[in-house]
Design an enzyme around this catalytic site. Structure first.
Site, mmCIF file in Angstrom:
data_model
loop_
_atom_site.group_PDB
_atom_site.id
_atom_site.type_symbol
_atom_site.label_atom_id
_atom_site.label_comp_id
_atom_site.label_asym_id
_atom_site.label_seq_id
_atom_site.Cartn_x
_atom_site.Cartn_y
_atom_site.Cartn_z
ATOM 1 N N GLU A 46 0.813 -1.213 0.000
ATOM 2 C CA GLU A 46 0.000 0.000 0.000
ATOM 3 C C GLU A 46 0.855 1.275 0.000
ATOM 4 O OE1 GLU A 46 -4.096 -1.663 2.042
ATOM 5 O OE2 GLU A 46 -2.667 -0.599 3.327
ATOM 6 N N GLU B 193 -6.629 -7.599 -1.014
ATOM 7 C CA GLU B 193 -7.278 -7.589 0.295
ATOM 8 C C GLU B 193 -8.763 -7.288 0.083
ATOM 9 O OE1 GLU B 193 -5.373 -4.950 3.067
ATOM 10 O OE2 GLU B 193 -3.355 -5.631 2.541
#
Length: 687
Positions: free
Chosen positions: A155, A317
């Protein structure tokens, strides 16, 4: 562009999986975990993104035993493994010995060790240490039969997307020297003559710093965002190059789509496939503003942006439970069926691999309330049962969806320069969110699939002409080259819809000395003769549309003057001092049409323009769909096979009328006549 790509990330089946942290659990749990994953229909796990100190417990000493055993066991149980480079959380020994790797706030306050993403991208020693750990991991796992791909870091630009360490200030000067070549050119681009900001030596140049008015030079601030993005891309690229050299048979990705990062450029330069992290329940704490919020359905807009980066992508995710840290992000639990709905939402928008976050909820640390599939007790629960249902369905039909792509004839246009410039410039930035929300709500409730399309320097006319209609809400920054591309699109038969505050800035963020909308004025057949913000104590104007609709404008008013014989007024302001003045003008050019709307778009205004252009749902000839049901269509090239995915976001039953017999592939059920969709129900139909 990437000169050498790794192994194709696709496999012969749809891969469903989960994020797993063997370092956080006793090893006697591992085999049972992997066996239960397999029973649910899972076949892939992601590991190691936070495990640097496991691999390198002290500088220069490397250990692989823990992950060797875990990965070997996963492989024995039939699981594929996505390895991660663990550079998102540098270990304590590293930050203690090399504090220069730490990031800093704009005022120079240095972030300390703890949490995550507390480093900067430009520290030479950090890049050196990252290169070493990535090299060690790549060499160790390059031939492991269970390891199929790599996630770079985790991320990028999440939590913090601004960087003000000493290393960043130094790197910014180098970046500017490369971009502008001279201080004279920099001063001109930044309008430095204003307020006596002119620089006479490169040592005087910095990233933005605190000012008395907390308002930096806007042109400097825009370049700063471009620099932040290039720094992150360079950081990802150097890791990718190591992986391509050392582990050439394994593919490379990274996950997330965060601020101050040109994900499209990162994809071009660095990755084999893009990965996105999908958490629709953020909508419960960050609902879209305005009437009738879409809530979790609005996550489809985010997924459409990921799809523009990579038409088929990985969801690394997927939300599996309520989300919450110990101190923030408080979300309710997904209701029964919502996790399944969100999984198919991701698939509908282009995901060809989905991994849930996470296998078991952490019992320690900041994320003890960010729940995974399993609860702390590790016993069966409804989320596990739901995951098993999804796993069984995708085992049966997932292969048919692989490689199909989302189909849309409408696109909402965006670009990074306006996105970043609009963070500071309140005269156009906030309008974009309002208008995109209005358009997305209208398109969704009319069941018209839409893409998000980022305009870039590499965008071609062919990229645009596949769309019947383009909406570009408020592109204040409008390079001449982009204006010419849009003119060509319209001349070739396309329909372009623009909103207020369009076309008045160049690429530096400086304003053209031309009537608004600058290089778009000729295309639109109008000039803006006056304009005003709608103040906090003022009423937005009524707008009288041809045909009798009386709708309300929002946030801003461009008062238009028609300048072309090919332009006609479709709506006029009906209140305030500009009553009677044009608010919406349609101009024909070549084979196409351009619209200029003098306000921000509401859902009602977007709906009126949908009707004006005769747009209808691609499902109109085979079904009547209620507002709460989303329609997505995926098909193979050449439309050999086409699948419609229907998703009911309502918390109550909704009726769907099928005009002809269809079959839901998930349940092998015939759908005909009035059919009741349960709350959060999903149909996958071959059409």
């Amino acid at each position: 562009m990437v000169t050498h790509k790794g192994k194709d990330w696709r496999t012969e089946q749809f891969r469903l999986g989960v994020c797993y942290y063997p370092e956080q659990w006793p090893d006697h749990l591992w085999k049972d975990d992997f066996c239960r994953m397999k029973e649910l229909g899972f076949s892939v796990v992601r590991v190691a993104e936070f495990a640097w100190s496991i691999f390198e417990p002290e500088e220069g000493r490397f250990e692989f035993d823990l992950f060797d055993r875990a990965i070997d066991l996963a492989h024995q149980c039939g699981m594929l493994v996505i390895m991660s480079t663990p550079t998102t959380t540098p270990p304590a020994w590293l930050t203690a010995k090399y504090p220069e790797v730490l990031n800093a706030k704009q005022d120079g306050t240095v972030y300390q060790h703890g949490q995550r993403r507390h480093f900067n991208y430009n520290s030479p020693i950090y890049l050196e240490l990252c290169a070493r750990i990535v090299t060690q991991l790549a060499e160790h796992y390059k031939d492991h039969p269970g390891v199929v791909g790599w996630q770079i870091d985790n991320e990028l630009n999440c939590e913090v997307n601004t960087f003000y360490s000493k290393a960043d200030h130094a790197a910014f000067r180098v970046w500017l020297q490369d971009k502008y070549g001279s201080l004279q050119a920099l001063n001109q681009a930044w309008g430095a003559v204003f307020w006596n900001q002119t620089y006479s030596d490169w040592s005087q140049v910095h990233l933005t710093r605190p000012t008395p008015t907390n308002s930096p030079n806007p042109h400097q601030a825009l370049d700063e965002k471009r620099f932040f993005s290039d720094s992150a891309i360079s950081y990802a690229k150097f890791q990718s190059e190591i992986l391509r050299e050392k582990a050439a048979n394994q593919w490379v990705t990274t996950n997330g789509m965060f601020g101050h990062l040109d994900s499209h450029q990162m994809m071009d330069d660095t990755l084999d496939v893009f990965a996105y992290d999908s958490y629709p329940n953020f909508s419960t704490i960050l609902p879209d503003k305005g009437d009738r919020p879409l809530l979790d359905r609005k996550w489809s807009l985010n997924l459409s942006a990921a799809r523009d980066v990579s038409p088929n992508f990985i969801v690394m995710e997927q939300q599996a439970g309520p989300g919450g840290w110990v101190n923030r992000i408080e979300m309710p639990s997904p209701k029964p069926g919502q996790m399944r709905l969100w999984t198919y939402q991701s698939i509908a928008h282009g995901a060809d691999m989905v991994l849930y976050f996470r296998w078991r909820t952490a019992t320690m640390g900041t994320e003890i309330y960010w729940h995974g599939l399993n609860d702390y007790h590790n016993r069966p629960n409804r989320r596990i049962e739901e995951a098993g249902r999804i796993g069984g369905e995708l085992k049966r039909i997932g292969g048919q969806l692989l490689g199909t792509t989302y189909q849309a004839e409408v696109a909402i246009l965006k670009d990074y320069d306006n996105e970043w410039d609009g963070e500071l410039d309140v005269w156009h930035g906030p309008l974009t969110g309002k208008s995109i929300s209005g358009w997305f709500k209208a398109l969704q409730r009319h069941h018209i699939p839409a893409d998000t399309k980022y305009l870039r320097s590499s965008t071609t006319l062919e990229d645009l002409t596949k769309y019947q209609l383009l909406v570009y809400p408020h592109p204040a920054i409008m390079p001449e080259s982009t204006a010419e591309l849009l003119k060509s699109y319209v001349e070739n038969g396309g329909t372009l819809i623009l909103g207020c505050r369009s076309g008045y800035k160049d690429t530096t963020g400086q304003c053209y000395m031309q009537p608004f909308p600058g290089p778009l004025a000729d295309l639109c057949g109008i000039e803006v003769e006056d304009f005003t913000l709608i103040g906090p104590l003022q009423q937005a104007p009524d707008i009288q549309w041809e045909g009798g609709n009386l709708l309300q404008g929002d946030a801003f008013v461009d008062i238009l003057r028609v300048t072309s014989d090919n332009a006609e007024v479709l709506a006029s302001y009906a209140s305030d001092y500009y009553a009677g003045k044009p608010a919406l003008v349609r101009s024909t050019r070549g084979k196409g049409t351009a619209y200029y709307y003098g306000s921000a778009f509401t859902e009602e205004a977007a709906g009126a323009l949908i009707a004006e252009n005769g747009l209808v749902s691609p499902a109109a000839n085979w079904a009547e769909l209620p507002e709460d049901v989303e329609l997505a269509i995926r098909s193979h090239d050449g439309m050999q096979k086409c699948f419609a995915i229907l998703m009911n976001y309502a918390h109550e039953e909704r009726g769907v009328t099928f005009f002809s017999r269809k079959r839901d592939l998930l349940t092998d059920t015939v759908l005909h006549g009035i059919v009741t969709m349960k709350p959060f129900e999903v149909y996958v139909i071959e059409i």
